[in-house]
Design a protein around this motif. Structure first.
Motif, PDB file in Angstrom:
ATOM      1  N   LEU A 197    -107.075 -30.475  25.959  1.00 10.20           N
ATOM      2  CA  LEU A 197    -107.908 -31.501  25.338  1.00 10.20           C
ATOM      3  C   LEU A 197    -107.353 -31.881  23.974  1.00 10.20           C
ATOM      4  O   LEU A 197    -107.031 -31.019  23.157  1.00 10.20           O
ATOM      5  N   LEU A 230    -114.861 -34.227  36.770  1.00 14.65           N
ATOM      6  CA  LEU A 230    -114.657 -32.857  36.307  1.00 14.65           C
ATOM      7  C   LEU A 230    -115.606 -31.894  37.022  1.00 14.65           C
ATOM      8  O   LEU A 230    -115.218 -30.797  37.430  1.00 14.65           O
ATOM      9  N   ILE A 252    -105.787 -34.185  28.513  1.00 12.79           N
ATOM     10  CA  ILE A 252    -107.051 -34.922  28.490  1.00 12.79           C
ATOM     11  C   ILE A 252    -107.180 -35.507  27.094  1.00 12.79           C
ATOM     12  O   ILE A 252    -107.152 -34.778  26.101  1.00 12.79           O
ATOM     13  N   VAL A 271    -115.161 -29.588  29.585  1.00 13.58           N
ATOM     14  CA  VAL A 271    -113.744 -29.272  29.780  1.00 13.58           C
ATOM     15  C   VAL A 271    -113.534 -27.762  29.718  1.00 13.58           C
ATOM     16  O   VAL A 271    -112.766 -27.192  30.514  1.00 13.58           O
ATOM     17  N   SER A 299    -109.571 -26.331  28.332  1.00 15.74           N
ATOM     18  CA  SER A 299    -109.678 -26.591  26.889  1.00 15.74           C
ATOM     19  C   SER A 299    -108.330 -26.753  26.210  1.00 15.74           C
ATOM     20  O   SER A 299    -108.192 -27.517  25.243  1.00 15.74           O
TER      21      SER A 299
END
Length: 242
Positions: free
Chosen positions: A230, A28, A203, A221, A227
């Motif tokens: 996620l 990441l 994710i 993230v 975001s």
């Protein structure tokens, strides 16, 4: 991204990659994905064209090692691979094998996203771009046959049927030609630049991550602008018995 083999895969098929937390966070932070050398894999059958059963007499398929076989085993060091799992849903086995008993993170993508996300790879800026190859692994019974006439790179997209449960999809970069032209090749893996917002569809946080670990991942993230992708593993829920 160039296609390997003759098996068609839908461009929107879901592909999973399971990470331990530290590897995911480094991916990441750097926007680079690790491709391991084929000779780093622990699978003893990696690249095999036949499997010798441990019984006498000697299998005639192994009477002599052809020159092409010797060349192939030298090629393993020069072929860099990243492995993915083909499935519409998350896998308990994959969590346990590759993400530390559900303590890691998984990402989902598709072949179409991969083709758009990976950036041209060069061993050095002044060197030419190396081809990126992709395709599903085909599983065959290597105790019964010896594969012949399979191209060198294609060999990395065949495995013994004992591993069929992996349902693997691979990306590969061969740097054989670069070495033949005198380019110094890393002994182990390479890091390939990738546009993560294009690559990543979802994710997924493992079910045994702690609240503190989830908060740390969520922070990273968010910094990457992801975001909205996620989520928690579906295996997080409590079982009910009736």
């Amino acid at each position: 991204m160039r296609k390997v083999g003759d098996i068609d895969v839908e461009g929107n098929e879901t592909l999973w990659k399971y990470f331990r937390p530290e590897r995911f966070l480094s991916t990441l932070a750097e926007s680079r994905l690790y491709f391991a050398s084929a000779n780093q894999f622990i699978d003893p059958f990696e690249g095999a064209v036949a499997v010798q059963l441990n019984v006498p007499p000697l299998d005639p398929r192994y009477a002599e090692m052809e020159s092409v076989e010797r060349a192939f085993f030298g090629l393993k060091r020069l072929t860099k691979i990243t492995c993915w799992h083909r499935a519409a849903y998350e896998s308990d086995a994959m969590w346990k094998l590759y993400a530390g008993e559900h303590k890691g993170i998984a990402i989902c993508t598709t072949p179409d996203r991969m083709a758009a996300a990976f950036k041209p790879f060069r061993l050095k800026p002044e060197y030419g771009v190396e081809d990126l190859w992709g395709g599903p692994v085909q599983y065959v019974d290597l105790t019964q046959i010896r594969m012949r006439g399979v191209a060198m790179l294609d060999r990395f997209f065949f495995k013994h049927r004992a591993f069929e449960w992996e349902r693997e999809y691979r990306l590969a970069i061969s740097v054989r030609m670069a070495e033949e032209f005198g380019v110094r090749v890393p002994e182990h893996g390479i890091l390939v630049d990738v546009d993560l917002p294009t690559l990543i569809e979802r994710i997924v946080l493992g079910s045994t991550t702690t609240e503190a670990e989830r908060a740390t991942v969520a922070q990273h993230v968010a910094a990457a602008g992801l975001s909205d992708r996620l989520e928690l593993s579906t295996l997080l829920g409590q079982p009910r018995y009736v």
